[in-house]
Design a protein around this motif. Structure first.
Motif, PDB file in Angstrom:
ATOM      1  N   SER A 266       0.814  -1.207   0.000  1.00  0.00           N
ATOM      2  CA  SER A 266       0.000   0.000   0.000  1.00  0.00           C
ATOM      3  C   SER A 266       0.851   1.263   0.000  1.00  0.00           C
ATOM      4  N   VAL A 267       2.004   1.222   0.687  1.00  0.00           N
ATOM      5  CA  VAL A 267       2.892   2.395   0.699  1.00  0.00           C
ATOM      6  C   VAL A 267       3.307   2.750  -0.722  1.00  0.00           C
ATOM      7  N   LEU A 268       3.796   1.756  -1.476  1.00  0.00           N
ATOM      8  CA  LEU A 268       4.260   1.992  -2.844  1.00  0.00           C
ATOM      9  C   LEU A 268       3.095   2.332  -3.767  1.00  0.00           C
ATOM     10  N   ALA A 269       1.958   1.667  -3.574  1.00  0.00           N
ATOM     11  CA  ALA A 269       0.814   1.884  -4.455  1.00  0.00           C
ATOM     12  C   ALA A 269       0.246   3.291  -4.290  1.00  0.00           C
ATOM     13  N   VAL A 270       0.112   3.757  -3.045  1.00  0.00           N
ATOM     14  CA  VAL A 270      -0.399   5.111  -2.811  1.00  0.00           C
ATOM     15  C   VAL A 270       0.570   6.140  -3.377  1.00  0.00           C
ATOM     16  N   ALA A 271       1.861   5.888  -3.245  1.00  0.00           N
ATOM     17  CA  ALA A 271       2.850   6.795  -3.832  1.00  0.00           C
ATOM     18  C   ALA A 271       2.663   6.882  -5.350  1.00  0.00           C
ATOM     19  N   VAL A 276       2.458   9.375  -9.982  1.00  0.00           N
ATOM     20  CA  VAL A 276       2.570   8.910 -11.363  1.00  0.00           C
ATOM     21  C   VAL A 276       1.462   9.547 -12.208  1.00  0.00           C
ATOM     22  N   PRO A 277       1.795  10.281 -13.238  1.00  0.00           N
ATOM     23  CA  PRO A 277       0.772  10.956 -14.051  1.00  0.00           C
ATOM     24  C   PRO A 277       0.216  10.043 -15.138  1.00  0.00           C
ATOM     25  N   GLY A 278      -0.860  10.495 -15.753  1.00  0.00           N
ATOM     26  CA  GLY A 278      -1.406   9.811 -16.911  1.00  0.00           C
ATOM     27  C   GLY A 278      -2.200   8.560 -16.593  1.00  0.00           C
ATOM     28  N   PRO A 279      -2.509   7.768 -17.611  1.00  0.00           N
ATOM     29  CA  PRO A 279      -3.354   6.577 -17.443  1.00  0.00           C
ATOM     30  C   PRO A 279      -2.787   5.527 -16.499  1.00  0.00           C
ATOM     31  N   ALA A 280      -1.461   5.545 -16.262  1.00  0.00           N
ATOM     32  CA  ALA A 280      -0.866   4.562 -15.355  1.00  0.00           C
ATOM     33  C   ALA A 280      -1.437   4.667 -13.951  1.00  0.00           C
ATOM     34  N   ILE A 281      -2.090   5.770 -13.654  1.00  0.00           N
ATOM     35  CA  ILE A 281      -2.642   5.951 -12.313  1.00  0.00           C
ATOM     36  C   ILE A 281      -3.671   4.864 -11.984  1.00  0.00           C
ATOM     37  N   TYR A 282      -4.355   4.350 -13.019  1.00  0.00           N
ATOM     38  CA  TYR A 282      -5.373   3.321 -12.767  1.00  0.00           C
ATOM     39  C   TYR A 282      -4.733   2.028 -12.257  1.00  0.00           C
ATOM     40  N   LEU A 283      -3.547   1.713 -12.737  1.00  0.00           N
ATOM     41  CA  LEU A 283      -2.830   0.534 -12.255  1.00  0.00           C
ATOM     42  C   LEU A 283      -2.526   0.670 -10.771  1.00  0.00           C
ATOM     43  N   PHE A 284      -2.080   1.858 -10.385  1.00  0.00           N
ATOM     44  CA  PHE A 284      -1.734   2.066  -8.979  1.00  0.00           C
ATOM     45  C   PHE A 284      -2.981   2.140  -8.094  1.00  0.00           C
ATOM     46  N   VAL A 285      -4.095   2.593  -8.661  1.00  0.00           N
ATOM     47  CA  VAL A 285      -5.352   2.550  -7.910  1.00  0.00           C
ATOM     48  C   VAL A 285      -5.741   1.102  -7.631  1.00  0.00           C
ATOM     49  N   ALA A 286      -5.577   0.247  -8.638  1.00  0.00           N
ATOM     50  CA  ALA A 286      -5.893  -1.173  -8.451  1.00  0.00           C
ATOM     51  C   ALA A 286      -4.981  -1.810  -7.412  1.00  0.00           C
ATOM     52  N   LEU A 287      -3.680  -1.499  -7.470  1.00  0.00           N
ATOM     53  CA  LEU A 287      -2.739  -2.043  -6.493  1.00  0.00           C
ATOM     54  C   LEU A 287      -3.048  -1.529  -5.086  1.00  0.00           C
ATOM     55  N   MET A 350       0.626   8.343   2.194  1.00  0.00           N
ATOM     56  CA  MET A 350       1.647   7.311   1.957  1.00  0.00           C
ATOM     57  C   MET A 350       2.250   6.820   3.270  1.00  0.00           C
ATOM     58  N   ALA A 351       2.324   7.692   4.258  1.00  0.00           N
ATOM     59  CA  ALA A 351       2.996   7.334   5.507  1.00  0.00           C
ATOM     60  C   ALA A 351       2.144   6.436   6.392  1.00  0.00           C
ATOM     61  N   LEU A 352       0.845   6.455   6.205  1.00  0.00           N
ATOM     62  CA  LEU A 352      -0.037   5.718   7.119  1.00  0.00           C
ATOM     63  C   LEU A 352       0.096   4.197   6.985  1.00  0.00           C
TER      64      LEU A 352
END
Length: 381
Positions: A266-271, A276-287, A350-352
């Motif tokens: 979750s730390v890395l995913a929230v970061a 991370v800009p652009g459409p890649a944000i959806y990947l990190f939302v899923a993670l 990110m810190a939580l």
């Protein structure tokens, strides 16, 4: 399925707000007061119901609380009085609160402590919450607030399902020669407190993203309002997958190991969501969704095993209080966004998960204990 029929009323209150504003001209403050009534009442009294069910057998509470949750929401649209509307919504919140501690106990007993089974039980609540806006839209958008009594229908079905489940569990317990009437063991309050602290950290992250993710994605990924809606859908859909996966992963690797991995992810995913800009944000939302939801049902079983003599209190805190407390941070996140920017407001999230991981790192796996059945004598310990 019964859990879904109860938690649909948690999501229904927020879904009713636009209709209260449109039909009754409520201010935003008045409308938020309605949501606050349901949320605060439910989260505060849930551990109290847990304490009650630890002392006395209250299996009848499941169908009764389900009906109570539905009646409160169903009658909220009938009266024109703001005070009565708040009272009805609060009544629904009490019904939802009364359901969860005893339901978590019965689910634990019916599954004999299975992590996978508890993940399916938790998934039912997620499904109910996500289905709520669709149910409200189907009824209220067509018939107006006066049609709100139709919203009681899922509660009737849920109460019937609870009654059937209780009968099956009680019948099996009567013929189970290995059944024990009293749970043995000592409550580990220090470990339970650390676990609850980690759950609060997880809750703040989830509530903050749920409230502000649609706006943030619109700003940083483009696509307008649709982009924000898609991001929120990905967050909820990933939650459903993560809830089920959590039980299966715990069976193979152990609960605490899976929970710690999830918080670290979750730390890395929230970061990634924040930077991370652009459409890649959806990947990190899923993670992020997976990281937040994989440990969801494991929190419940861990809490119950840390407090084997007070599994009602454990269920009330892990399913209710510690989860809802995260909502108190939303105004602070909003204030930071107003003063600086939305990115500045989301960056501290990110810190939580890291703080949650720190709280979890010293915990040891509790020994799963046999839970008392719904017919057993409850002891205060």
């Amino acid at each position: 399925m019964g859990h879904a029929c109860v938690d649909v009323y948690q999501g229904a209150v927020a879904a009713l707000v636009p209709f209260f504003i449109a039909e009754r001209a409520y201010s935003y403050a008045a409308a938020s007061g309605i949501v606050l009534a349901a949320t605060v009442v439910s989260s505060v009294v849930q551990p109290l119901f847990g304490a009650l069910t630890d002392r006395w057998p209250l299996p009848w509470l499941l169908p009764v609380s389900t009906l109570m949750g539905g009646l409160g929401v169903g009658l909220a649209g009938v009266t024109d009085s703001y005070a009565l509307t708040v009272a009805m919504v609060a009544m629904s919140g009490i019904g939802v609160a009364a359901y969860h501690p005893e339901a978590a106990r019965v689910a634990r007993d019916a599954s004999r402590g299975s992590h996978t089974a508890m993940s399916w039980f938790a998934l039912g609540g997620n499904v109910g919450f996500v289905a709520a806006p669709w149910m409200v839209a189907a009824v209220i958008a067509v018939g107006g607030l006066r049609a709100s009594p139709l919203l009681v229908i899922p509660a009737v079905g849920g109460a019937a399902l609870c009654a059937i489940a209780l009968r099956e569990v009680a019948g099996r317990a009567a013929s189970d020669s290995t059944h024990t009437d009293r749970v043995q063991g000592r409550d580990d309050w220090p470990s339970f407190t650390k676990l609850s602290g980690a759950i609060v950290c997880r809750s703040i992250v989830f509530v903050g993203l749920s409230a502000f993710l649609p706006l943030y994605v619109r700003e940083h990924a483009g696509g307008g309002a649709v982009a924000g809606t898609v991001a929120l859908f990905v967050l909820y859909l990933g939650g459903a997958a993560g809830t089920v996966a959590g039980g299966k992963l715990a069976t193979r690797f152990g609960r605490l190991r899976v929970v710690r991995w999830s918080y670290a992810l979750s730390v890395l995913a929230v970061a990634g969501v924040v930077f991370v800009p652009g459409p890649a944000i959806y990947l990190f939302v899923a993670l992020t969704s997976l990281g937040l939801y994989v440990p969801f049902s494991l929190h419940v079983t861990l809490g119950q095993d840390y407090l084997p003599r007070r599994v009602g209190v454990a269920g009330g805190v892990t399913l209710g209080l510690a989860v809802s407390v995260g909502g108190a941070a939303s105004p602070l996140i909003g204030a930071l966004a107003d003063a600086f920017s939305l990115r500045s407001a989301l960056t501290p999230l990110m810190a939580l998960p890291a703080l949650g991981w720190f709280l979890l790192r010293t915990l040891t796996e509790p020994e799963p204990l046999v839970a008392p059945t719904v017919s057993s004598t409850r002891t205060g310990g």
